[in-house]
Enzyme design. Sequence first.
Site, PDB file in Angstrom:
ATOM      1  N   LYS A  30      63.941  22.077 132.315  1.00 50.88           N
ATOM      2  CA  LYS A  30      62.504  21.797 132.280  1.00 50.88           C
ATOM      3  C   LYS A  30      62.223  20.600 133.179  1.00 50.88           C
ATOM      4  CE  LYS A  30      58.654  21.112 129.064  1.00 50.88           C
ATOM      5  NZ  LYS A  30      58.265  21.016 127.630  1.00 50.88           N
ATOM      6  N   ASP A  77      53.646  21.881 118.539  1.00 43.82           N
ATOM      7  CA  ASP A  77      53.014  22.981 119.284  1.00 43.82           C
ATOM      8  C   ASP A  77      53.566  24.294 118.742  1.00 43.82           C
ATOM      9  OD1 ASP A  77      51.548  24.471 121.059  1.00 43.82           O
ATOM     10  OD2 ASP A  77      52.854  24.108 122.778  1.00 43.82           O
ATOM     11  N   ASN A  94      56.874  29.714 120.786  1.00 45.14           N
ATOM     12  CA  ASN A  94      57.851  28.645 120.564  1.00 45.14           C
ATOM     13  C   ASN A  94      58.712  28.860 119.327  1.00 45.14           C
ATOM     14  OD1 ASN A  94      57.075  27.281 122.862  1.00 45.14           O
ATOM     15  ND2 ASN A  94      55.551  26.036 121.789  1.00 45.14           N
ATOM     16  N   ASP A 133      60.465  24.234 123.102  1.00 46.00           N
ATOM     17  CA  ASP A 133      59.348  23.389 123.538  1.00 46.00           C
ATOM     18  C   ASP A 133      59.072  22.299 122.506  1.00 46.00           C
ATOM     19  OD1 ASP A 133      57.399  22.387 125.130  1.00 46.00           O
ATOM     20  OD2 ASP A 133      56.008  24.060 124.933  1.00 46.00           O
TER      21      ASP A 133
END
Length: 266
Positions: free
Chosen positions: A42, A185, A190, A203
């Site tokens: 990432k 989130d 996710n 995430d």
Amino acid sequence: MESLIQSLPEDIRKHIEGREYSIDDIGKSGSKILIFDDMVLKITDKSSDDRDAVQMMRWLEGKIPAPRVISFVEDDKCAYLLMTRVRGKMSCDRYYMERPDELIPLLAKAIKMLWSIDIKDCPVMKDLDGELKKAEYRVEHGLVDVSDAEPDTFGENGRFKDPKELLSWLQDHRPSLETVLSHGDLCLPNILIDNGDISGFIDMGNCGIADKWEDIAMCYRSLKHNFDGTYGKVYQGIDPVLLFKELGIEPDMEKIDYYILLDELF
């Protein structure tokens, strides 16, 4: 694509050079995500949130199924997080969308897994004051994308004329908190499922101690929109309110509304 790999910091490149990868474009975070067979890289704009994410991922090792940090490097502009890849299908995969009786209990299980973690030594606190300050910065610098908001949030016929008015409302209507370990989130992409069970969370950049209703709100909204055609296909015969039945709680729609509105500023 080879030039991208060559531009990476040495401590990242040594793990992935010469390996095939794909680029993930499902998320909306603005990050660049490179997916390898057993790793994920990432790349984000540099921020303190990256360090929080790494700290949390290391703290979570052995507590819940989540990516493990392989290497984390920052340079003048970017942060590079190389982590292990969690196996499984996203819970918004068509297979699960067509099987809500299987999906919704698993989503509730995922939420309860987070709640079960002892937070007494959790290193990251996502307090509401801090989140509102971040929201204020985004409003003041014109970073809020109103086109990505719920249809009734902004505009002439919306609940708020603009992000500034929404921010003021959020500051004046802060809810009481029921703190737990929060993903931050918890949307369906996710939460990963494999062999009929939760295989992991991904995430984790906003993970930390926060109000339990924040994750519930994000999961509820994601479940609703994945079924109602917001993202394309409409799936029939599902009531997102069943999530609360599986959680064994009564829905606090005021808190759910609050956290959905707060998310409109991010």
